[in-house]
Every structure is written in C-alpha cells, then in structure tokens.
Motif scaffolding. Structure first.
Motif, PDB file in Angstrom:
ATOM      1  N   GLU A 185      37.505  28.626  19.568  1.00  0.00           N
ATOM      2  CA  GLU A 185      38.720  27.816  19.044  1.00  0.00           C
ATOM      3  C   GLU A 185      40.031  28.228  19.376  1.00  0.00           C
ATOM      4  O   GLU A 185      40.361  29.327  19.180  1.00  0.00           O
ATOM      5  CB  GLU A 185      38.154  27.532  17.656  1.00  0.00           C
ATOM      6  N   HIS A 186      41.022  27.024  19.108  1.00  0.00           N
ATOM      7  CA  HIS A 186      42.448  27.257  19.313  1.00  0.00           C
ATOM      8  C   HIS A 186      42.904  26.182  19.019  1.00  0.00           C
ATOM      9  O   HIS A 186      42.649  24.800  19.103  1.00  0.00           O
ATOM     10  CB  HIS A 186      43.068  27.470  20.759  1.00  0.00           C
ATOM     11  N   ALA A 187      43.938  26.298  18.113  1.00  0.00           N
ATOM     12  CA  ALA A 187      45.039  24.942  17.647  1.00  0.00           C
ATOM     13  C   ALA A 187      45.302  24.274  18.786  1.00  0.00           C
ATOM     14  O   ALA A 187      45.829  24.587  19.668  1.00  0.00           O
ATOM     15  CB  ALA A 187      46.194  25.817  16.970  1.00  0.00           C
ATOM     16  N   ARG A 188      45.225  22.890  18.615  1.00  0.00           N
ATOM     17  CA  ARG A 188      45.519  22.059  19.749  1.00  0.00           C
ATOM     18  C   ARG A 188      47.056  21.982  19.890  1.00  0.00           C
ATOM     19  O   ARG A 188      47.888  22.071  18.794  1.00  0.00           O
ATOM     20  CB  ARG A 188      45.276  20.542  19.221  1.00  0.00           C
ATOM     21  N   ILE A 189      47.295  22.058  21.157  1.00  0.00           N
ATOM     22  CA  ILE A 189      48.924  22.317  21.574  1.00  0.00           C
ATOM     23  C   ILE A 189      49.336  20.820  21.863  1.00  0.00           C
ATOM     24  O   ILE A 189      48.874  20.337  22.569  1.00  0.00           O
ATOM     25  CB  ILE A 189      48.997  23.231  22.800  1.00  0.00           C
ATOM     26  N   ASP A 190      50.466  20.518  21.113  1.00  0.00           N
ATOM     27  CA  ASP A 190      50.753  19.118  21.180  1.00  0.00           C
ATOM     28  C   ASP A 190      51.726  18.991  22.430  1.00  0.00           C
ATOM     29  O   ASP A 190      52.970  19.308  22.438  1.00  0.00           O
ATOM     30  CB  ASP A 190      51.653  18.953  19.816  1.00  0.00           C
ATOM     31  N   THR A 191      51.185  18.483  23.481  1.00  0.00           N
ATOM     32  CA  THR A 191      51.898  18.229  24.737  1.00  0.00           C
ATOM     33  C   THR A 191      51.259  17.197  25.619  1.00  0.00           C
ATOM     34  O   THR A 191      49.867  16.981  25.484  1.00  0.00           O
ATOM     35  CB  THR A 191      51.721  19.520  25.748  1.00  0.00           C
ATOM     36  N   GLY A 192      52.125  16.389  26.045  1.00  0.00           N
ATOM     37  CA  GLY A 192      51.621  15.336  26.966  1.00  0.00           C
ATOM     38  C   GLY A 192      51.350  15.608  28.503  1.00  0.00           C
ATOM     39  O   GLY A 192      51.062  14.943  29.241  1.00  0.00           O
ATOM     40  N   HIS A 193      51.793  16.941  28.658  1.00  0.00           N
ATOM     41  CA  HIS A 193      51.662  17.486  30.002  1.00  0.00           C
ATOM     42  C   HIS A 193      50.549  18.788  30.262  1.00  0.00           C
ATOM     43  O   HIS A 193      50.592  19.894  29.990  1.00  0.00           O
ATOM     44  CB  HIS A 193      52.933  18.220  30.363  1.00  0.00           C
ATOM     45  N   LEU A 203      49.278  25.782  28.701  1.00  0.00           N
ATOM     46  CA  LEU A 203      49.595  24.418  27.812  1.00  0.00           C
ATOM     47  C   LEU A 203      50.739  24.658  27.016  1.00  0.00           C
ATOM     48  O   LEU A 203      51.557  23.611  27.060  1.00  0.00           O
ATOM     49  CB  LEU A 203      48.389  23.973  27.031  1.00  0.00           C
ATOM     50  N   ALA A 204      51.019  25.644  26.473  1.00  0.00           N
ATOM     51  CA  ALA A 204      52.247  25.807  25.497  1.00  0.00           C
ATOM     52  C   ALA A 204      53.358  25.940  26.280  1.00  0.00           C
ATOM     53  O   ALA A 204      54.384  25.472  25.905  1.00  0.00           O
ATOM     54  CB  ALA A 204      52.090  27.390  24.960  1.00  0.00           C
ATOM     55  N   ALA A 205      53.439  26.160  27.720  1.00  0.00           N
ATOM     56  CA  ALA A 205      54.490  26.503  28.738  1.00  0.00           C
ATOM     57  C   ALA A 205      54.602  25.277  29.578  1.00  0.00           C
ATOM     58  O   ALA A 205      55.465  25.155  30.589  1.00  0.00           O
ATOM     59  CB  ALA A 205      54.314  27.636  29.415  1.00  0.00           C
ATOM     60  N   ALA A 206      53.699  23.971  29.249  1.00  0.00           N
ATOM     61  CA  ALA A 206      53.717  23.053  30.256  1.00  0.00           C
ATOM     62  C   ALA A 206      54.938  22.327  30.374  1.00  0.00           C
ATOM     63  O   ALA A 206      55.840  22.189  29.469  1.00  0.00           O
ATOM     64  CB  ALA A 206      52.646  21.906  29.701  1.00  0.00           C
ATOM     65  N   TYR A 207      55.312  21.658  31.651  1.00  0.00           N
ATOM     66  CA  TYR A 207      56.525  21.168  31.617  1.00  0.00           C
ATOM     67  C   TYR A 207      56.412  19.668  32.465  1.00  0.00           C
ATOM     68  O   TYR A 207      55.374  19.377  32.929  1.00  0.00           O
ATOM     69  CB  TYR A 207      57.052  21.907  32.852  1.00  0.00           C
ATOM     70  N   ALA A 258      52.260  19.261  34.203  1.00  0.00           N
ATOM     71  CA  ALA A 258      51.202  20.117  34.561  1.00  0.00           C
ATOM     72  C   ALA A 258      51.276  21.233  33.616  1.00  0.00           C
ATOM     73  O   ALA A 258      52.246  21.801  33.242  1.00  0.00           O
ATOM     74  CB  ALA A 258      51.470  20.525  36.004  1.00  0.00           C
ATOM     75  N   VAL A 259      49.952  21.826  33.364  1.00  0.00           N
ATOM     76  CA  VAL A 259      49.843  23.265  32.902  1.00  0.00           C
ATOM     77  C   VAL A 259      50.588  24.149  33.761  1.00  0.00           C
ATOM     78  O   VAL A 259      50.701  23.943  34.824  1.00  0.00           O
ATOM     79  CB  VAL A 259      48.266  23.350  32.846  1.00  0.00           C
ATOM     80  N   ASN A 260      51.039  25.166  32.947  1.00  0.00           N
ATOM     81  CA  ASN A 260      52.011  26.264  33.649  1.00  0.00           C
ATOM     82  C   ASN A 260      51.647  27.301  33.392  1.00  0.00           C
ATOM     83  O   ASN A 260      52.097  28.249  32.367  1.00  0.00           O
ATOM     84  CB  ASN A 260      53.471  25.854  32.926  1.00  0.00           C
ATOM     85  N   PRO A 261      50.945  27.913  34.272  1.00  0.00           N
ATOM     86  CA  PRO A 261      50.477  29.405  34.310  1.00  0.00           C
ATOM     87  C   PRO A 261      51.582  30.413  34.882  1.00  0.00           C
ATOM     88  O   PRO A 261      51.555  31.421  34.631  1.00  0.00           O
ATOM     89  CB  PRO A 261      49.148  29.314  35.405  1.00  0.00           C
ATOM     90  N   LEU A 262      52.686  29.435  35.168  1.00  0.00           N
ATOM     91  CA  LEU A 262      53.866  30.496  35.571  1.00  0.00           C
ATOM     92  C   LEU A 262      54.702  31.267  34.384  1.00  0.00           C
ATOM     93  O   LEU A 262      55.455  32.045  34.663  1.00  0.00           O
ATOM     94  CB  LEU A 262      54.963  29.627  36.480  1.00  0.00           C
ATOM     95  N   TRP A 263      54.197  30.921  33.326  1.00  0.00           N
ATOM     96  CA  TRP A 263      54.638  31.698  31.996  1.00  0.00           C
ATOM     97  C   TRP A 263      54.660  33.277  32.175  1.00  0.00           C
ATOM     98  O   TRP A 263      55.135  33.906  31.734  1.00  0.00           O
ATOM     99  CB  TRP A 263      53.910  31.217  30.809  1.00  0.00           C
TER     100      TRP A 263
END
Length: 290
Positions: free
Chosen positions: A217-225, A262-266, A274-279
């Motif tokens: 479980e993880h809190a849903r991340i509010d992103t459209g990306h 997802l938290a760092a998506a751009y 896109a999802v951003n693994p570059l964080w």
C-alpha cells in the motif's frame, strides 16, 4: 540522499548484472523499452533489448505502430542471451500472437520463465494509457494460454485484468478474485496493481502465489503525469529479481521506486507526462569539484 535502499552496483570496469526487456519502443520516450532501460540504468544494471514493435506516439497517444518480424524478435533474444547472458527478463508490448509464440519458444530454449533459472516478469500490455490498442484482440488467448503460464510474476493493471480474466476489480474482494484467476492461468506469482482504482485514496497492489496474499500500500500520488508507471514498476521488479531478491521483496522495492518516480513526474508535451526515475540523479551528491 534518498531513504530508498538501492540495488548493488558493479565497481567501475566490472561487468554489471544484465537484464533484458522484450518490448515495444515509445517514440515519446515515456514508456516501453525507453522506460525499462532508464530504470535498469539508474538501478545500476546493463540493459539488453529485444524490440517487438516501433510505435508512433507522443504525450497525446499512439497513432500507429509497426511490428517486428517474430523471427527477428526471437533472434534478438537468442543472440544476446547466448553471448552476454541475463539474470532476469521482462516483457512489455508484444503486439500479436505470432510474436508471443516466438517469445515463448525462445524463453523455453534460453531458460527463461517461472520454472527456469532466469526469472521472467510479464507485463501484459494490451493498450496504452490513452486506450490505444497495443495487442491484437485475437492474441489475448495466446497471452492467457502460453505467456502467462511461464511468468515468474505477471503484473497487469486493472484494465488488463478485465481483458484477461473478465473480472472487473472494484474493491478488495474482486482484486483477490482477479489474483486467483491470474494464478490459475499458470503464473507463479500474480500482482494485481491497484493504481487504476481511482475511488481509493491509496494505491494497493496485491500479490498472490496460490497460498498467501501480500498487500503493498502507498498513498495515492496526485499527479496527471504517470505515463510509463507500469513499465517502470515491472522493470524494477525484474532488476531486483536479477539480484536474487525473493518476489515479495522485489515487489516491495519496485513499489517504492515507482512511487518516488510518480512523486517527481513531469509534464511532457501537450498531453500526459512521464514517471520520473531521474529523481535518483538529482539526489546523488556531486563528485568533489563537480
């Protein structure tokens, strides 16, 4: 520095752990083999590739694709595995029944799959996040009867679950029903992702091995990306399995990895970012004098 424990990495000049993605190319760079290779590289693995299709897509969707000949897909797998070797593999977009047949046959020949030495993560890509079809309708039965049965772990989203099993996941009970149905198709482990269950303020993924359920479980991340989230999760699972992680631990690691992405998506283009693994790069200290 990140609080996410990362995978072991090879010393400079030493050969890193190798892993293969068998998937389609995303011309927009957000999903597909591009997302897989980005994930593998940032986790310190060497990515090998068998391209199954070339898509024409951007942030707004997929406007077309060209399949690669099945014998060429199999030949890519064979030549890499015979020479370089891999410690895990994952599938993504396979497009058609003949390509699935070729991939399954080569997995058997090369020792990839649920009962083989090399684990196989099956991300059963059926459509893009915009709903554009990425798998021929007539190939669904081949996916069910030939590919899923050799999966170490299968990782469908809820739309894919509905297409594969006929189960519409709307709550915890139907999510468990779907996991059982996927396991019954032959997968060693079934991971039913809850990211598309928008009615919940948490994203709960459910893992099942025929005996026990594991919830992540993880809190849903509010992103459209979130373009490429499924690919990134499956790639991170494959990366952890390549290092010998048990499946539940590999899923734990991958869930945390994709959540950070997802938290760092751009934003990207005029549509879906896109999802951003570059964080991970932004949290890596600069070398002295850098």
């Amino acid at each position: 520095m990140t609080d996410l424990p990362l995978l072991p990495t090879a010393a400079p000049g030493s050969t890193p752990t190798r892993v293969m993605t068998i998937a389609g190319s995303d011309s927009g760079g957000g999903a597909g083999i591009q997302a897989d290779m980005r994930t593998f590289a940032l986790l310190g693995l060497h990515a090998c590739v068998a391209v199954t299709a070339v898509t024409v897509q951007n942030s707004l969707g997929v406007s077309g694709f060209q399949e690669i000949a099945p014998d060429v897909v199999a030949a890519q797998m064979r030549c890499v595995i015979d020479d370089i070797g891999v410690s895990a593999a994952k599938t993504g977009m396979l497009a058609s029944a003949p390509i699935i047949d070729a991939v399954v046959a080569q997995c058997h020949d090369s020792g990839l799959g649920r009962d083989a030495a090399v684990p196989l993560v099956v991300d059963p890509v059926c459509a893009s996040m915009h709903g554009d079809p990425l798998l021929a309708v007539e190939a669904l039965d081949t996916l069910r009867t030939k590919l899923i049965p050799i999966a170490t772990v299968v990782t469908p989203n809820l739309d894919e679950v509905r297409l594969i099993t006929g189960i519409d996941v709307v709550d915890d009970a139907t999510q468990r029903d779907a996991a059982r149905a996927l396991h019954d198709l032959g997968a060693k482990w079934a991971l039913v992702k809850g990211g598309h269950l928008r009615s919940s303020d948490h994203s709960t993924d459910l893992l099942y091995d025929g005996n026990d359920f594991h919830e992540f479980e993880h809190a849903r991340i509010d992103t459209g990306h979130d373009h490429g989230a499924g690919d990134t999760l499956a790639a991170a699972i494959a990366a952890a399995l390549a290092h010998g992680y048990p499946v539940p631990d590999a899923v734990t690691f991958a869930k945390r990895w994709v959540s950070r992405g997802l938290a760092a998506a751009y934003p990207l283009g005029t549509g879906h970012g896109a999802v951003n693994p570059l964080w991970r790069v932004s949290e890596t200290p600069s070398p002295p004098g850098g």
